[in-house]
Motif scaffolding. Structure first.
Motif, PDB file in Angstrom:
ATOM      1  N   ASP A 244       0.840  -1.262  -0.022  1.00  0.00           N
ATOM      2  CA  ASP A 244      -0.143  -0.090   0.106  1.00  0.00           C
ATOM      3  C   ASP A 244       1.080   1.110   0.076  1.00  0.00           C
ATOM      4  N   TYR A 245       2.035   1.291   0.755  1.00  0.00           N
ATOM      5  CA  TYR A 245       2.708   2.573   1.054  1.00  0.00           C
ATOM      6  C   TYR A 245       3.880   2.720   0.601  1.00  0.00           C
ATOM      7  N   TYR A 246       4.711   1.729   0.203  1.00  0.00           N
ATOM      8  CA  TYR A 246       6.034   1.675  -0.116  1.00  0.00           C
ATOM      9  C   TYR A 246       6.068   1.742  -1.635  1.00  0.00           C
ATOM     10  N   GLN A 247       5.814   2.773  -2.108  1.00  0.00           N
ATOM     11  CA  GLN A 247       5.751   2.696  -3.742  1.00  0.00           C
ATOM     12  C   GLN A 247       6.220   4.134  -4.125  1.00  0.00           C
ATOM     13  N   PRO A 248       6.863   4.205  -5.358  1.00  0.00           N
ATOM     14  CA  PRO A 248       7.419   5.715  -5.806  1.00  0.00           C
ATOM     15  C   PRO A 248       6.566   6.743  -5.715  1.00  0.00           C
ATOM     16  N   TYR A 271      17.892   3.851 -11.237  1.00  0.00           N
ATOM     17  CA  TYR A 271      17.668   2.946 -10.110  1.00  0.00           C
ATOM     18  C   TYR A 271      16.260   2.781  -9.663  1.00  0.00           C
ATOM     19  N   PHE A 272      15.462   4.089 -10.069  1.00  0.00           N
ATOM     20  CA  PHE A 272      14.121   3.977  -9.362  1.00  0.00           C
ATOM     21  C   PHE A 272      12.975   3.983 -10.600  1.00  0.00           C
ATOM     22  N   ALA A 273      13.191   4.262 -11.727  1.00  0.00           N
ATOM     23  CA  ALA A 273      12.274   4.617 -12.853  1.00  0.00           C
ATOM     24  C   ALA A 273      11.434   3.364 -13.043  1.00  0.00           C
ATOM     25  N   ASP A 274      12.061   2.145 -13.081  1.00  0.00           N
ATOM     26  CA  ASP A 274      11.431   1.088 -13.570  1.00  0.00           C
ATOM     27  C   ASP A 274      10.488   0.279 -12.357  1.00  0.00           C
ATOM     28  N   ILE A 275      10.580   1.138 -11.211  1.00  0.00           N
ATOM     29  CA  ILE A 275       9.448   0.538 -10.006  1.00  0.00           C
ATOM     30  C   ILE A 275       8.146   1.171 -10.223  1.00  0.00           C
ATOM     31  N   PRO A 276       7.248   0.198 -10.429  1.00  0.00           N
ATOM     32  CA  PRO A 276       5.896   0.565 -10.477  1.00  0.00           C
ATOM     33  C   PRO A 276       5.196   1.148  -9.581  1.00  0.00           C
ATOM     34  N   SER A 277       4.138   1.914  -9.520  1.00  0.00           N
ATOM     35  CA  SER A 277       3.226   2.579  -8.564  1.00  0.00           C
ATOM     36  C   SER A 277       1.900   2.002  -8.888  1.00  0.00           C
ATOM     37  N   THR A 278       1.335   1.573  -7.846  1.00  0.00           N
ATOM     38  CA  THR A 278      -0.184   1.140  -8.034  1.00  0.00           C
ATOM     39  C   THR A 278      -1.073   2.342  -7.292  1.00  0.00           C
ATOM     40  N   GLN A 483       7.075  -5.449  -7.493  1.00  0.00           N
ATOM     41  CA  GLN A 483       7.475  -6.431  -8.835  1.00  0.00           C
ATOM     42  C   GLN A 483       8.351  -5.702  -9.628  1.00  0.00           C
ATOM     43  N   ALA A 484       9.547  -6.325 -10.298  1.00  0.00           N
ATOM     44  CA  ALA A 484      10.557  -5.620 -10.762  1.00  0.00           C
ATOM     45  C   ALA A 484      10.364  -5.529 -12.640  1.00  0.00           C
ATOM     46  N   ALA A 485      10.595  -4.783 -13.087  1.00  0.00           N
ATOM     47  CA  ALA A 485      10.722  -4.665 -14.642  1.00  0.00           C
ATOM     48  C   ALA A 485      11.762  -4.976 -15.299  1.00  0.00           C
ATOM     49  N   ASP A 486      11.819  -5.185 -16.537  1.00  0.00           N
ATOM     50  CA  ASP A 486      13.224  -6.023 -17.216  1.00  0.00           C
ATOM     51  C   ASP A 486      14.218  -4.645 -17.472  1.00  0.00           C
ATOM     52  N   GLU A 487      13.819  -3.620 -17.322  1.00  0.00           N
ATOM     53  CA  GLU A 487      14.740  -2.442 -17.572  1.00  0.00           C
ATOM     54  C   GLU A 487      15.173  -1.848 -16.352  1.00  0.00           C
ATOM     55  N   GLY A 488      16.192  -1.064 -16.465  1.00  0.00           N
ATOM     56  CA  GLY A 488      16.488  -0.513 -15.341  1.00  0.00           C
ATOM     57  C   GLY A 488      17.855  -0.632 -14.497  1.00  0.00           C
ATOM     58  N   ALA A 489      18.132  -0.758 -13.242  1.00  0.00           N
ATOM     59  CA  ALA A 489      19.519  -1.085 -12.848  1.00  0.00           C
ATOM     60  C   ALA A 489      19.738  -2.609 -12.573  1.00  0.00           C
ATOM     61  N   ASP A 490      20.914  -3.108 -12.821  1.00  0.00           N
ATOM     62  CA  ASP A 490      21.098  -4.660 -12.764  1.00  0.00           C
ATOM     63  C   ASP A 490      20.875  -5.009 -11.381  1.00  0.00           C
ATOM     64  N   ARG A 491      20.230  -5.902 -11.145  1.00  0.00           N
ATOM     65  CA  ARG A 491      19.955  -6.219  -9.621  1.00  0.00           C
ATOM     66  C   ARG A 491      20.529  -7.469  -9.248  1.00  0.00           C
ATOM     67  N   SER A 492      21.616  -7.920 -10.124  1.00  0.00           N
ATOM     68  CA  SER A 492      22.295  -9.385  -9.753  1.00  0.00           C
ATOM     69  C   SER A 492      23.396  -9.030  -9.070  1.00  0.00           C
TER      70      SER A 492
END
Length: 943
Positions: A244-248, A271-278, A483-492
């Motif tokens: 509910d609360y921890y979104q961009p 680092y942040f643009a690929d994080i979705p908001s609901t 939920q992570a997108a394919d683009e953005g920062a390398d999370r490996s």
């Protein structure tokens, strides 16, 4: 409505002081509209303008330039450039606090803050670990009624790492929440709650919240929540809270420091643009101000003296009365010259302390006054005097001159405090706070002029409107026993940290005044302020048979000097925007000084009077002594204070110069025995130019400073004869552990101290000792803290420190733990030390992490003048050359495991610890004795 500036929010966050708003001139003291004729309105307007001009103080010329941008996913990003030090602050605010909870599910916001430090999906380890390998400073997270924030200051080369970590727990955290982690952090939070409640007056604010707001109001419960609700929090509840609360779209990200705007924005997007908001839950922004409570409650607690709380519900942050409410609290209390302090503490001497503050929040504010009643004084008498003063204040108002002094003093504090970019009150915090509360990162600074224009009449009006007899009163009295997108920062993998540290420290220039005083200056011209430290050998080691003499002498230096009595001295500091204070340690006393460059010479004249002509007035001495004795009683009421008083004589022996209480307050007998003649003799004996050194950092040249100092301090001469020597005898460690118990019936926690006398500080091996101390018990990720807090969750935190003394040093390990784990915790502490010295010495990884952290920390170590002053003063005290500081990274970088373990084995011996445990002996004594680690003695407690 035009944007209003909350000076309180800004200044409180920088200096823990207060600040501000402009009242509605169309209302009288009762809030009723006045029907005025045109002529009367014009006359009233003319008078108001004149009064506003009379109290006006020119606001400082402050700028915090910023770039603000909202990403496509709703994240607000604010960037500020500050290139004076190679560090960058990252500060992220989530628009969620305890007000967003519901009855039956309280404490979620705070519990979740703790969970957020347990790693994320792509970094499952302890969150602090990569930061403590990277030189991070000012790192923390906090929760209040309105918001949750996380922040850290990192070297420039660690920005990618920091943003990767913050974005990973924003966009990649839900899968990392496990039942095990929930249970662990629930235990930590419950111990935090126990620790708070175990302190004197620990239940006050929970009682106030419940009693001043109606049921179901979002402010009717405290941020930490209830034990029952914490127990009932389910894994599903917690995961839903995150969703509910921890979104961009519900967050503000500030990046401030040694980074360009374009670079910062590129990293923010990466680092942040690929994080979705609901859909973000509706944010509570308004709530009708609750009716004024008219209620009185009396509680008892294990406290040494009665405390009175008076509370009024007042407008929220952003109201037009905010500035005046804040100024009113400074006029009423928080200063030696304030109305309530003068009347209750100085004149009537019915109280030992008084404070007031405006607690502004999004939905409502509260005005709170707290008075510590002097033991033996009837509460009714104090309340009567308090009510009289408040009525008189509302009726008579305040002078424009006094209002100007407060404004000038707080503006000066603001200028001096704006050097930090991160942490509590840093520029990143100001930008985030301003955006959060006002929707504009520049609103706080832009509103300084509103604050400057507040008139005495404005303050009087808010006093008449809000300081009414209808209020809430709480009296706490001592108990009968106490939920992570394919683009953005390398999370490996985590981005690497650039470990290049480039420091540009100002050159130290040294000169001697005509009177022989040694002066060391480091010029820094970034802000128009000068900071000084006058240090002279004395301290508690010079107390002799009157423990507390040195600290009392330091305290009395602010009670008037030269032509200024105590109140006039306080007023003069406010007029100049200067700060002069003194403190006392084991080996030294210090006079600290700060001033605006524009007021440096008159401020130095005031300092000269303190140094040469302290008044030590008998009447003020009697009051200060009485209040100090009451403060000692307060220390004894707190488990940690009691333990810190009892440990030194057990380590060093009665009568030893280092046997004084580590609280620095002395003993009741010593304080009672001190006379004015003792203070004069102490001053004449120790405060002399041939026993002192003046360290200076600031906006002044050596030539100008030398001339000013000779003009102002030139009359300060050393008396005939040599400076007395202080004999600090060497002591032997005990041959076996000793355990001392202090009873605190009904305590919800036990407070454990373990002390050890270690050799004096020496340059050789100092870095190896520090590495050992840090890894075993000196930082959050130390073995001891991770064991008791994170693994066992028996404690809110455990740590060890060593005092920096001239002779043998006390090494003190402290751990507050839940009562039923007291003996088990002692056993664990012993095991950790024995294993470190035995078959589990420092690892290569631990040492590498320590080296990286310490070297990279240097980036932020000299960010402010105060930080630089502290380091240079220490270097001068130890007789070290200036390059010692600059070469520190090389010495740390060369450390080996053998170096560290050699230092550990030369210093540490858990078989010689002296243990002091404060707790409920009916619950803990039998199990502690069963440990059989050494003889157990029950102490009667200090009389």
């Amino acid at each position: 409505m035009p944007m209003r500036y909350a000076f309180s929010v800004l200044l409180a966050s920088i200096l823990a002081l207060g600040g501000c708003g402009a009242p509605d001139d169309s209302r009288d003291g009762n809030g009723e509209h006045r029907a005025l004729s045109v002529d009367k309105e014009a006359a009233a307007s003319s008078r108001a303008a004149a009064e506003r001009k009379e109290a006006y103080v020119e606001a400082p010329d402050i700028e915090i330039p910023f770039h603000r941008e909202v990403l496509d996913n709703g994240l607000t990003v604010i960037v500020h450039e500050d290139h004076k030090a190679p560090v960058v602050a990252v500060n992220i605010w989530y628009k969620v606090g305890s007000k967003d909870e519901e009855p039956g599910k309280t404490g979620f916001a705070h519990l979740f803050e703790h969970l957020m430090f347990n790693g994320s999906e792509n970094y499952p380890g302890e969150y602090f670990e990569p930061f403590q390998r990277s030189g991070a400073t000012d790192m923390n997270g906090t929760t209040n009624n309105d918001r949750t924030n996380y922040f850290e200051t990192v070297p420039r080369g660690a920005v990618d790492m920091a943003l990767w970590m913050e974005s990973d727990r924003m966009g990649h955290f839900q899968g990392a929440i496990s039942q095990e982690k929930l249970d662990e952090q629930r235990g930590v939070v419950k111990n935090e709650k126990r620790q708070s409640e175990n302190a004197p007056y620990g239940e006050a604010f929970e009682t106030i919240a419940r009693s001043t707001f109606p049921p179901h109001h979002p402010y009717s419960w405290t941020t930490i929540g209830s034990m029952e609700d914490l127990d009932n929090a389910s894994l599903e509840d917690v995961k839903q809270w995150f969703a509910d609360y921890y979104q961009p779209a519900n967050a503000i990200l500030v990046i401030a420091g040694d980074i360009k705007v374009d670079e910062a924005m590129a990293k923010a997007r990466k680092y942040f643009a690929d994080i979705p908001s609901t859909t973000v839950p509706r944010r509570l922004e308004n709530w009708e101000l609750p009716v004024q409570p008219d209620k009185r409650e009396v509680l008892t607690d294990q406290v040494p003296q009665t405390r009175i709380y008076k509370v009024w519900n007042v407008p929220a942050v952003g109201s037009e009365e905010e500035n005046a409410l804040e100024l009113m609290t400074s006029l009423l209390a928080n200063r030696n010259n304030s109305l309530l302090y003068r009347r209750l503490v100085r004149e009537e001497q019915v109280a030992t302390g008084v404070s007031a503050y405006y607690y502004g929040r999004q939905l409502a504010g509260q005005l709170m006054i707290m008075v510590d009643v002097k033991p033996g004084v009837p509460v009714a008498r104090v309340e009567k005097l308090l009510d009289e003063e408040l009525r008189e204040f509302a009726n008579a108002g305040v002078s424009a001159a006094e209002l100007r002094r407060i404004k000038q003093s707080e503006f000066a504090g603001l200028v001096k405090g704006l050097e930090k970019i991160g942490g509590f009150g840093g520029k990143s915090d100001i930008l985030a706070r301003s955006e959060f509360y006002y929707g504009d990162p520049g609103a706080l600074v832009a509103g300084l002029e509103d604050y400057a224009r507040v008139s005495a009449l404005d303050v009087q009006k808010v006093a008449q409107r809000w300081l009414t007899p209808e209020s809430y009163t709480l009296v706490i009295k001592p108990r009968a026993e106490y939920q992570a997108a394919d683009e953005g920062a390398d999370r490996s993998s985590l981005p690497p940290v650039d470990k290049t540290v480039e420091l540009e420290l100002p050159e130290q220039r040294e000169f001697t005044l005509d009177n022989g005083l040694r002066v060391v200056l480091a010029e820094r011209h970034d802000t128009p302020a000068v900071f000084m430290n006058l240090q002279f050998r004395s301290g508690a080691a010079a107390d002799g048979d009157k423990p507390g003499l040195a600290s009392l002498a330091a305290r009395m230096l602010s009670e008037g000097a030269g032509k200024y009595d105590s109140l006039a001295f306080s007023s003069r500091q406010e007029e100049l925007g200067a700060s002069i204070s003194a403190d006392s340690g084991l080996d030294y006393n210090n006079i600290t000084f700060s001033a605006l460059t524009s007021q440096l010479e008159p401020s130095l004249e005031l300092l000269a009077e303190v140094v040469q002509e302290p008044l030590f007035p008998e009447e003020d001495l009697a009051r200060v002594k009485s209040n100090r004795i009451d403060a000692i009683a307060q220390e004894k009421a707190q488990p940690q204070g009691l333990a810190l008083r009892e440990l030194p004589p057990l380590l060093f022996g009665q009568g030893h110069p280092y046997g004084a209480p580590l609280t620095g307050s002395g003993t009741v007998e010593g304080i009672r025995a001190v006379t004015r003649d003792d203070l004069v003799k102490f001053h004449n004996t120790w405060l002399r130019p041939d026993n002192a050194v003046l360290t200076v950092v600031g906006d002044v040249t050596a030539e100008k400073l030398k001339a000013m100092l000779n003009d102002t301090l030139g009359g300060w001469k050393a008396p005939e004869g040599e400076v007395p020597q202080i004999d600090v005898a060497e002591v032997e460690r005990p041959s076996q552990p000793r355990v001392y118990l202090l009873d605190r019936p009904g305590a919800k926690q036990s407070y454990i101290l373990a002390g050890l006398v270690i050799p004096p500080w020496q340059p050789e091996g100092a870095e190896a000792f520090d590495a050992m101390a840090s890894v075993i018990a000196g930082k959050f990720t130390s073995r001891v803290n991770m064991n008791l807090r994170e693994d066992k969750h028996w404690s809110y935190g455990a740590q060890a420190v060593s005092l920096d003394t001239e002779a043998q040093r006390p090494y003190v390990l402290f751990a507050p733990v839940q009562t039923d784990k007291t003996a088990a915790a002692i056993k664990e502490l012993l095991r950790e030390y024995k294993e470190f010295l035995g078959d589990q010495p420092i690892t290569e990884q631990e040492l590498a992490d320590y080296r990286d952290d310490e070297v990279l920390k240097q980036s932020a170590r000299f960010q402010t003048k105060a930080q630089l002053l502290s380091s240079i003063a220490w270097q001068v005290e130890k007789g070290l050359p200036p390059e010692y500081i600059a070469n520190y990274p090389q010495r740390v970088g060369a450390l080996t495991r053998d170096d560290v373990m050699t230092a550990a084995r030369e210093v540490l011996e858990p078989g010689q610890f002296t243990w002091v445990v404060v707790g409920d002996l009916d619950e803990i004594r039998e199990e502690v004795e069963a440990l059989d680690i050494g003889p157990v003695t029950v102490l009667p407690g200090e009389s």
